[in-house]
Design a protein around this motif. Structure first.
Motif, PDB file in Angstrom:
ATOM      1  N   ASN A  10       0.854  -1.190   0.000  1.00 29.77           N
ATOM      2  CA  ASN A  10       0.000   0.000   0.000  1.00 29.77           C
ATOM      3  C   ASN A  10       0.888   1.237   0.000  1.00 29.77           C
ATOM      4  O   ASN A  10       2.111   1.146  -0.177  1.00 29.77           O
ATOM      5  N   ALA A  11       0.312   2.391   0.196  1.00 29.77           N
ATOM      6  CA  ALA A  11       1.081   3.637   0.136  1.00 29.77           C
ATOM      7  C   ALA A  11       2.155   3.706   1.218  1.00 29.77           C
ATOM      8  O   ALA A  11       3.147   4.427   1.065  1.00 29.77           O
ATOM      9  N   VAL A  68      -0.588  -5.876   1.688  1.00 31.40           N
ATOM     10  CA  VAL A  68      -2.034  -5.972   1.916  1.00 31.40           C
ATOM     11  C   VAL A  68      -2.685  -6.711   0.742  1.00 31.40           C
ATOM     12  O   VAL A  68      -2.182  -6.672  -0.381  1.00 31.40           O
ATOM     13  N   LEU A  84      -5.491  -6.657  -2.006  1.00 30.49           N
ATOM     14  CA  LEU A  84      -6.130  -5.514  -2.674  1.00 30.49           C
ATOM     15  C   LEU A  84      -7.354  -5.996  -3.428  1.00 30.49           C
ATOM     16  O   LEU A  84      -7.250  -6.815  -4.345  1.00 30.49           O
ATOM     17  N   SER A  98       2.758  -3.078  -8.396  1.00 34.43           N
ATOM     18  CA  SER A  98       2.778  -1.905  -7.504  1.00 34.43           C
ATOM     19  C   SER A  98       4.108  -1.717  -6.797  1.00 34.43           C
ATOM     20  O   SER A  98       4.176  -1.118  -5.722  1.00 34.43           O
ATOM     21  N   CYS A 122     -10.943  -6.394   6.875  1.00 32.21           N
ATOM     22  CA  CYS A 122     -10.923  -6.702   5.445  1.00 32.21           C
ATOM     23  C   CYS A 122     -12.153  -7.487   5.033  1.00 32.21           C
ATOM     24  O   CYS A 122     -12.722  -7.253   3.971  1.00 32.21           O
TER      25      CYS A 122
END
Length: 249
Positions: free
Chosen positions: A174-175, A180, A182, A217, A242
């Motif tokens: 993630n950022a 994680v 997705l 990513s 989640c």
């Protein structure tokens, strides 16, 4: 007046991006890890990142890099490809062309083997050992079925350096650079994906899973291709939260 001619490309802009060394005995001098390379994002796999593990018992390619003369020359220089693991249906790219050139064994989870008709493939159900007994324990390298992103999604585990998991699109950064799951509009089965994140947490621990190399990513890792302290960061994920997304997506 005739239109201006386009600005010529500089030699640097014409130079294709080369695979980058992620792990090696030079970068980890106290280990015996063999070289691991990450390829540039591949348009044929929607920006997917492929990896090459160089080994004495035959090189392992994880997903398909962009297929061109530069990739072929690089793979030739590293000793070719012995096995090619497809971690999900979106990672197939030019798998047929790669197999034709290198004669490699193509490994895919049984639910997605039908997507490669008229090809010699090795399918598996739950897991499959990849390492040769001549070069180490069979548990040293294995492919693990982790469905959810697609029916046949899988991860590749390499026991070097305290454990490296090549997660395909099962886990992405993630950022904040944390691993994680997705969920997207194309996710096959979100609840099943979350269950298999929990399965990985049960299979491994902080001593056996130090790194995760995501299959996409990777730009979120800011120049790196591996998530460090992988198990502890994955263990912080709120899996129950989640699951709640299943009712709100």
């Amino acid at each position: 007046m005739p239109p201006e001619s386009p600005i010529p490309l500089t030699p640097q802009s014409r130079t294709p991006k080369q695979p980058r060394l992620v792990f090696s005995a030079e970068t980890f001098p106290e280990s015996s890890v063999t070289p691991v390379f990450a390829f540039p994002p591949n348009r044929d796999t929607l920006g997917g990142t492929a990896y090459l593990i160089v080994r004495k018992d035959g090189n392992l390619l994880i997903d398909c890099p962009a297929w061109d003369e530069n990739t072929r020359s690089f793979l030739d220089a590293q000793g070719g490809v012995s096995k090619l693991v497809i971690t999900h249906r979106g990672g197939m790219g030019k798998v047929r062309e790669i197999q034709e050139v290198f004669g490699c064994e193509v490994i895919v989870q049984e639910q997605e083997a039908y997507l490669l008709p008229n090809m010699a493939v090795s399918s598996f159900r739950e897991s499959l050992s990849l390492a040769s007994l001549a070069y180490g324990d069979m548990s040293e390298m294995q492919v693990i079925w982790t469905p959810g992103h697609s029916p046949g999604s899988a991860c590749v585990y390499y026991a070097a350096l305290g454990g490296i998991l090549f997660s395909g699109r099962h886990l992405l950064p993630n950022a904040q650079g944390d691993p994680v799951p997705l969920r997207t509009a194309k996710t096959f089965h979100w609840n099943r994906q979350i269950r298999h994140v929990r399965k990985l947490l049960e299979m491994f621990n902080s001593e056996t899973l130090h790194f995760i190399c995501p299959g996409a990513s990777s730009g979120l890792l800011r120049g790196k291709f591996a998530i460090e302290q992988a198990y502890s960061r994955l263990a912080k994920l709120d899996l129950e939260a989640c699951l709640i997304q299943a009712a709100t997506f």
